[in-house]
Design a protein around this motif. Structure first.
Motif, PDB file in Angstrom:
ATOM      1  N   GLU A   1      -2.331  -1.187  -5.718  1.00 32.20           N
ATOM      2  CA  GLU A   1      -2.094  -0.815  -4.409  1.00 32.20           C
ATOM      3  C   GLU A   1      -3.160  -1.211  -3.823  1.00 32.20           C
ATOM      4  O   GLU A   1      -3.194  -1.443  -2.693  1.00 32.20           O
ATOM      5  CB  GLU A   1      -1.907   0.789  -4.303  1.00 32.20           C
ATOM      6  N   ASP A   2      -4.568  -0.928  -4.300  1.00 27.59           N
ATOM      7  CA  ASP A   2      -5.883  -1.312  -3.382  1.00 27.59           C
ATOM      8  C   ASP A   2      -6.809  -1.539  -4.672  1.00 27.59           C
ATOM      9  O   ASP A   2      -6.616  -1.128  -5.777  1.00 27.59           O
ATOM     10  CB  ASP A   2      -6.130  -0.366  -2.392  1.00 27.59           C
TER      11      ASP A   2
ATOM     12  N   ALA B   1      -9.944   1.105  -7.959  1.00 28.60           N
ATOM     13  CA  ALA B   1      -8.765   0.481  -7.916  1.00 28.60           C
ATOM     14  C   ALA B   1      -7.240   1.913  -7.754  1.00 28.60           C
ATOM     15  O   ALA B   1      -7.803   2.727  -8.694  1.00 28.60           O
ATOM     16  CB  ALA B   1      -8.490  -0.439  -8.862  1.00 28.60           C
TER      17      ALA B   1
ATOM     18  N   ARG C   1      -5.541  -8.305  -6.739  1.00 29.42           N
ATOM     19  CA  ARG C   1      -6.276  -7.659  -5.712  1.00 29.42           C
ATOM     20  C   ARG C   1      -4.876  -6.733  -5.389  1.00 29.42           C
ATOM     21  O   ARG C   1      -3.700  -6.794  -5.569  1.00 29.42           O
ATOM     22  CB  ARG C   1      -6.589  -8.597  -4.696  1.00 29.42           C
ATOM     23  N   GLY C   2      -5.453  -5.610  -4.249  1.00 28.19           N
ATOM     24  CA  GLY C   2      -4.325  -4.800  -3.692  1.00 28.19           C
ATOM     25  C   GLY C   2      -3.280  -5.720  -3.038  1.00 28.19           C
ATOM     26  O   GLY C   2      -3.545  -6.752  -2.524  1.00 28.19           O
TER      27      GLY C   2
END
Length: 86
Positions: free
Chosen positions: A26-27, A63, A42-43
């Protein structure tokens, strides 16, 4: 059923996974290690697991991620393909 996980920088998470499971980021930024694979995501990116086993996920930055199990029938099909070497 999706499982959500939050990781702090440098935190390590061990996840039991099945072939066909998907890890959605997601992030943040994570490094995922499975048998025979290492990926950095990465997100907004995701990774489909190729083999039944364990995934080690290390946060390179804070994260948030989700683990989605394989769709019904997908895991058995992938295992069969692995057995026959396809």
């Amino acid at each position: 059923m999706r499982a959500e996980h939050h990781l702090n920088p440098d935190e390590l998470l061990s996840l039991p996974v099945e072939a066909g499971s998907v890890i959605d980021i997601e992030d943040g930024v994570v490094w995922i290690t499975t048998e025979g694979e290492d990926v950095i995501l990465r997100g907004g990116q995701n990774h489909r697991i190729g083999r039944h086993g364990e995934a080690l996920v290390q946060a390179l930055a804070a994260a948030r991620l989700h683990l989605q199990p394989p769709q019904q029938g997908e895991s058995a099909w992938r295992r069969l393909l692995q057995l026959i070497g396809a």
